[in-house]
Design an enzyme around this catalytic site. Structure first.
Site, PDB file in Angstrom:
ATOM      1  N   LYS A  53      47.740 -11.533  18.168  1.00 35.29           N
ATOM      2  CA  LYS A  53      46.268 -10.883  18.171  1.00 35.29           C
ATOM      3  C   LYS A  53      46.462  -9.568  17.535  1.00 35.29           C
ATOM      4  O   LYS A  53      45.689  -9.183  16.531  1.00 35.29           O
ATOM      5  CB  LYS A  53      45.809 -10.633  19.533  1.00 35.29           C
ATOM      6  CG  LYS A  53      45.389 -11.951  20.400  1.00 35.29           C
ATOM      7  CD  LYS A  53      45.100 -11.875  21.887  1.00 35.29           C
ATOM      8  CE  LYS A  53      44.891 -13.237  22.352  1.00 35.29           C
ATOM      9  NZ  LYS A  53      44.617 -13.492  24.020  1.00 35.29           N
ATOM     10  N   GLN A  97      45.319  -9.456  28.853  1.00 34.99           N
ATOM     11  CA  GLN A  97      45.937 -10.712  28.593  1.00 34.99           C
ATOM     12  C   GLN A  97      46.039 -11.364  30.128  1.00 34.99           C
ATOM     13  O   GLN A  97      46.612 -10.700  31.091  1.00 34.99           O
ATOM     14  CB  GLN A  97      47.349 -10.525  27.923  1.00 34.99           C
ATOM     15  CG  GLN A  97      47.896 -12.190  27.779  1.00 34.99           C
ATOM     16  CD  GLN A  97      46.993 -12.921  26.610  1.00 34.99           C
ATOM     17  OE1 GLN A  97      46.268 -12.338  25.966  1.00 34.99           O
ATOM     18  NE2 GLN A  97      46.938 -14.332  26.457  1.00 34.99           N
ATOM     19  N   ASP A 120      36.717 -10.283  24.929  1.00 35.33           N
ATOM     20  CA  ASP A 120      37.037 -11.647  25.449  1.00 35.33           C
ATOM     21  C   ASP A 120      35.711 -12.486  26.112  1.00 35.33           C
ATOM     22  O   ASP A 120      35.889 -13.636  26.252  1.00 35.33           O
ATOM     23  CB  ASP A 120      37.815 -11.493  26.570  1.00 35.33           C
ATOM     24  CG  ASP A 120      39.471 -11.836  26.323  1.00 35.33           C
ATOM     25  OD1 ASP A 120      39.694 -12.554  25.482  1.00 35.33           O
ATOM     26  OD2 ASP A 120      40.274 -11.413  27.018  1.00 35.33           O
TER      27      ASP A 120
HETATM   28  N1  GUN Z   1      45.160 -16.001  28.595  1.00 34.64           N
HETATM   29  C1  GUN Z   1      45.122 -17.404  27.951  1.00 34.64           C
HETATM   30  N2  GUN Z   1      43.896 -17.361  27.006  1.00 34.64           N
HETATM   31  C2  GUN Z   1      43.280 -15.987  26.991  1.00 34.64           C
HETATM   32  C3  GUN Z   1      42.454 -15.252  26.323  1.00 34.64           C
HETATM   33  O1  GUN Z   1      41.746 -15.882  25.333  1.00 34.64           O
HETATM   34  N3  GUN Z   1      42.257 -14.251  26.728  1.00 34.64           N
HETATM   35  C4  GUN Z   1      43.000 -13.251  27.584  1.00 34.64           C
HETATM   36  N4  GUN Z   1      42.576 -12.136  27.705  1.00 34.64           N
HETATM   37  N5  GUN Z   1      44.105 -14.042  28.354  1.00 34.64           N
HETATM   38  C5  GUN Z   1      44.200 -15.193  28.100  1.00 34.64           C
END
Ligand code: GUN
Length: 288
Positions: A53, A97, A120
């Site tokens: 990311k 995350q 998100d």
């Molecule tokens: N863990 C797995 N997928 C995601 C996501 O799309 N965003 C976040 N913040 N954590 C995750």
């Protein structure tokens, strides 16, 4: 018949070229889009995701901050970090995350993120906006799936879509997006008897369970569109989805591969959400 492959890498490259151009324009105006990514603990998969990311931000001219915290970080300390980032004008998007360590209340942390920085799309305000059709951030993975359907010019109105999986991150928002696009939607999950009965009637199937070999060729109507959100490893340790790709591609009309399907689209939609957040911030200050 062999299914057309919907190439998530190619579609991402197209969309990301536009991200770079828009980020450069915003930067010129003093609103360089900024994303903060918070990682708590040392889950190896999460570490890979957050690295990807942050790298995507760097590659497309967005500002990014990666905060790594030990697994022992207290909930109060994490809340304080989120609040500080809420107040930071250089940060337009905040991503915590998941999963978080068990001693931290995940929902309490998500609800602490300012909704206008919730790139998100996990905040209850974002979920409520999607539910009611109001503007707000859409969760990146299902939004990426919608973009893939759009890329093949697929008309969802009047079609039957079957979503397998009911998570807050993928299954539930996916069903709402398909419904908003006027599909008839069925949500299947671990307590659904006779999954194949439902999938065989579907024009579109979205698999978001996380189990290899979940969808087999004899469960699919000829010509249907199959979107695979799964991320699993096969016996040889190779990345694979929930769909038996080699079997289903002989029956379906369109199919997304793993890797190279939904995965890159998730990060692309995160970049787009961050860009939209920065754009809104510029507009609020009368400069966009
Ligand atoms: N863990 C797995 N997928 C995601 C996501 O799309 N965003 C976040 N913040 N954590 C995750």
């Amino acid at each position: 018949m062999t299914a057309h492959i919907i190439d998530g890498n190619a579609l991402s490259a197209q969309l990301r070229a536009d991200v770079s151009a828009r980020a450069a324009l915003l930067t010129e105006r003093g609103f360089k889009p900024g994303l903060a990514v918070l990682l708590v603990g040392d889950d190896p998969a999460s570490a890979v995701y957050v690295r990807n990311k942050v790298k995507a931000c760097q590659d497309h001219g967005l500002h990014s901050v990666l905060e790594r915290h030990p697994a022992t970080l207290s909930e109060a300390s994490l809340l304080a970090r989120v609040q500080a980032l809420n107040a930071d004008p250089a940060i337009h998007g905040i991503l915590v995350q998941l999963p978080l360590p068990a001693h931290i209340d995940t929902q309490r942390i998500i609800e602490a993120i300012a909704p206008h920085k919730d790139v998100d799309g996990f905040h209850v305000a974002s979920a409520g906006a999607l539910m009611t059709g109001l503007p707000g951030f859409w969760p990146c993975t299902p939004h990426g799936c919608m973009k893939m359907l759009e890329s093949i010019g697929y008309e969802l109105r009047g079609k039957h879509a079957v979503v397998i999986g009911r998570s807050n991150i993928v299954g539930k928002p996916m069903a709402l997006m398909l419904l908003q696009a006027h599909a008839t939607v069925t949500i299947c999950h671990s307590a659904t008897p006779n999954l194949a009965h439902h999938t065989r009637q579907a024009d579109v199937i979205v698999c978001a369970v996380g189990r290899r070999g979940l969808l087999l060729a004899d469960m699919v109507k000829p010509g249907s569109v199959v979107i695979d959100v799964g991320m699993n490893r096969d016996q040889a340790g190779k990345l694979c989805g929930d769909v038996d790709f080699e079997g289903v591609r002989l029956v379906a009309g369109y199919i997304t591969p793993v890797p190279g399907g939904v995965g890159p689209m998730t990060i692309t939609m995160l970049l787009i959400n961050t860009l939209e957040a920065a754009q809104a911030s510029a507009a609020a200050e009368g400069q966009a």
